[in-house]
Design an enzyme around this catalytic site. Structure first.
Site, PDB file in Angstrom:
ATOM      1  N   ARG A 199      33.233  58.970  38.316  1.00  0.00           N
ATOM      2  CA  ARG A 199      33.638  59.123  39.723  1.00  0.00           C
ATOM      3  C   ARG A 199      35.096  59.567  39.684  1.00  0.00           C
ATOM      4  O   ARG A 199      35.980  58.768  39.320  1.00  0.00           O
ATOM      5  CB  ARG A 199      33.463  57.815  40.494  1.00  0.00           C
ATOM      6  N   HIS A 235      28.578  64.814  45.914  1.00  0.00           N
ATOM      7  CA  HIS A 235      27.985  63.515  45.554  1.00  0.00           C
ATOM      8  C   HIS A 235      26.482  63.713  45.321  1.00  0.00           C
ATOM      9  O   HIS A 235      25.648  63.252  46.096  1.00  0.00           O
ATOM     10  CB  HIS A 235      28.244  62.530  46.700  1.00  0.00           C
ATOM     11  N   GLN A 252      23.765  60.745  45.266  1.00  0.00           N
ATOM     12  CA  GLN A 252      23.466  60.204  46.593  1.00  0.00           C
ATOM     13  C   GLN A 252      22.478  61.112  47.332  1.00  0.00           C
ATOM     14  O   GLN A 252      21.545  60.639  47.982  1.00  0.00           O
ATOM     15  CB  GLN A 252      24.765  60.074  47.396  1.00  0.00           C
ATOM     16  N   ARG A 306      19.067  54.606  45.448  1.00  0.00           N
ATOM     17  CA  ARG A 306      20.061  54.984  44.437  1.00  0.00           C
ATOM     18  C   ARG A 306      19.607  54.479  43.059  1.00  0.00           C
ATOM     19  O   ARG A 306      19.746  55.172  42.057  1.00  0.00           O
ATOM     20  CB  ARG A 306      21.438  54.377  44.762  1.00  0.00           C
TER      21      ARG A 306
HETATM   22  N1  NVA Z   1      32.652  60.508  51.691  1.00  0.00           N
HETATM   23  C1  NVA Z   1      32.801  59.176  51.153  1.00  0.00           C
HETATM   24  C2  NVA Z   1      31.553  58.791  50.429  1.00  0.00           C
HETATM   25  C3  NVA Z   1      31.582  57.404  49.833  1.00  0.00           C
HETATM   26  C4  NVA Z   1      30.343  57.077  49.067  1.00  0.00           C
HETATM   27  C5  NVA Z   1      34.004  59.128  50.230  1.00  0.00           C
HETATM   28  O1  NVA Z   1      34.186  60.068  49.438  1.00  0.00           O
HETATM   29  O2  NVA Z   1      34.773  58.176  50.313  1.00  0.00           O
HETATM   30  N1   CP Z   2      27.279  55.613  48.606  1.00  0.00           N
HETATM   31  C1   CP Z   2      28.066  55.308  47.562  1.00  0.00           C
HETATM   32  O1   CP Z   2      28.275  56.109  46.639  1.00  0.00           O
HETATM   33  O2   CP Z   2      28.578  54.061  47.597  1.00  0.00           O
HETATM   34  P1   CP Z   2      29.690  53.438  46.649  1.00  0.00           P
HETATM   35  O3   CP Z   2      30.995  54.120  46.986  1.00  0.00           O
HETATM   36  O4   CP Z   2      29.694  51.993  46.968  1.00  0.00           O
HETATM   37  O5   CP Z   2      29.320  53.722  45.219  1.00  0.00           O
END
Ligand code: NVA
Ligand code: CP
Length: 304
Positions: A102, A129, A132, A287
């Protein structure tokens, strides 16, 4: 190399097979999977940003496939004090079978993948992402059948999730309408890629127009991780809140989707996210099943 950078970087047919494999894993139930396909294999999970779902679902997926996962906070690694991404990637390949990262910047993911001799999986960047999105498409199809030709509406920030929905619209052939404030449009290169490849996407500024006859209304936080520089989100996004008003113009059986974490009263009302149209807990559960499919494909070259 079986990296998962984005769903449009996968070979044709792989995204659909990942969904089928996830469905099989879901039907196999919880606990150690018979045959333990990743027995003795190890995944590193590098996080430059916080996570609940991604971290836990990947870790549980490795355990249930017979392998194990190591959580690495990027700040606590030598990477956090200047060791290059290239050197880190080369070293990790000598111990591990896969890397999930990440990253704050998409370039970090690309550089890791360029120098890695083991599969690298995108666990969210500022641009996309993909894990997801696969879980979301799985959830949509469980509720409303094949997503092909359906109308999907995105309301809110043109962020990483919106970009991945644009990728998905081309790969899975659905109509995507995005209503975003003009200051917060999705990534230009991704929009151009989608249009050049014949995706049916429309970028609008009116959420009502975007949601009419829609099969699913989607949103996400107004302020993503790393976007805290947005000072007045209320001003920018006030017209982009998912509420009953949008469901009144949508198809009768339309569902509400959100990758979570959510902010009730901002991008969505509590009535909607906690109401009967919401499928957010199924998205979160899926997920886990999708991560199993991604891991067995990336690490063991196994798809069903
Ligand atoms: N758009 C959000 C998604 C979190 C899973 C972020 O990047 O913070
Ligand atoms: N939706 C998602 O990726 O959640 P987290 O940020 O908790 O991993």
């Amino acid at each position: 190399m079986r990296h998962l950078i984005d769903i449009n970087s996968l070979d044709q047919g792989v995204p659909r097979k990942l969904l089928q494999t996830a469905k099989f894993y879901k039907s196999s139930g919880r606990g150690l999977l018979e045959g333990a396909p990743l027995l003795g294999r190890t995944l590193a999970m590098i996080f430059e940003k916080p996570s609940t779902r991604t971290r836990i679902s990947f870790e549980v997926a490795m355990t249930e496939l017979g392998g194990s996962a190591i959580y690495l906070d990027a700040k606590s690694m030598q990477m956090g004090r200047g060791e290059t991404i290239a050197d880190t990637a080369k070293v990790l390949g000598r111990y591990l079978d896969g890397i999930m990262i990440r990253a704050s910047r998409h370039e970090t993911l690309l550089e890791m993948a360029n120098h890695s001799e083991i599969p690298v999986i995108n666990g969210l960047t500022d641009i996309s992402h993909p894990c997801q999105i696969l879980a979301d498409i799985m959830t949509f199809e469980e509720k409303l059948g094949d997503i092909e030709n359906k109308i999907i509406s995105w309301v809110g920030d043109g962020n990483n999730m919106a970009n991945s929905w644009i990728h998905a619209s081309k790969i899975f052939n659905f109509k995507l309408r995005l209503a975003c404030p003009s200051l917060r449009l999705p990534n230009k290169n991704i929009i151009n890629w989608a249009k050049e490849n014949g995706a049916e996407i429309e970028i609008l500024d009116d959420p009502i127009e975007a949601c009419s006859d829609s099969n699913a209304i989607l949103t996400d936080t107004w302020v993503s991780m790393g976007d805290e520089k947005i000072i007045n989100p209320e001003e920018i996004f006030n017209n982009f809140r998912v509420s009953d008003k949008l469901f009144e113009v949508a198809s009768n059986d339309a569902i509400f989707m959100h990758c979570l974490p959510a902010h009730r009263g901002q991008e969505v009302t509590s009535e909607i996210i906690d109401g009967p149209k919401s499928v957010v807990w199924d998205e979160a559960e899926n997920r886990l099943h999708i991560q199993k499919a991604i891991l067995s494909w990336a690490i063991a070259d196994k798809l069903i």
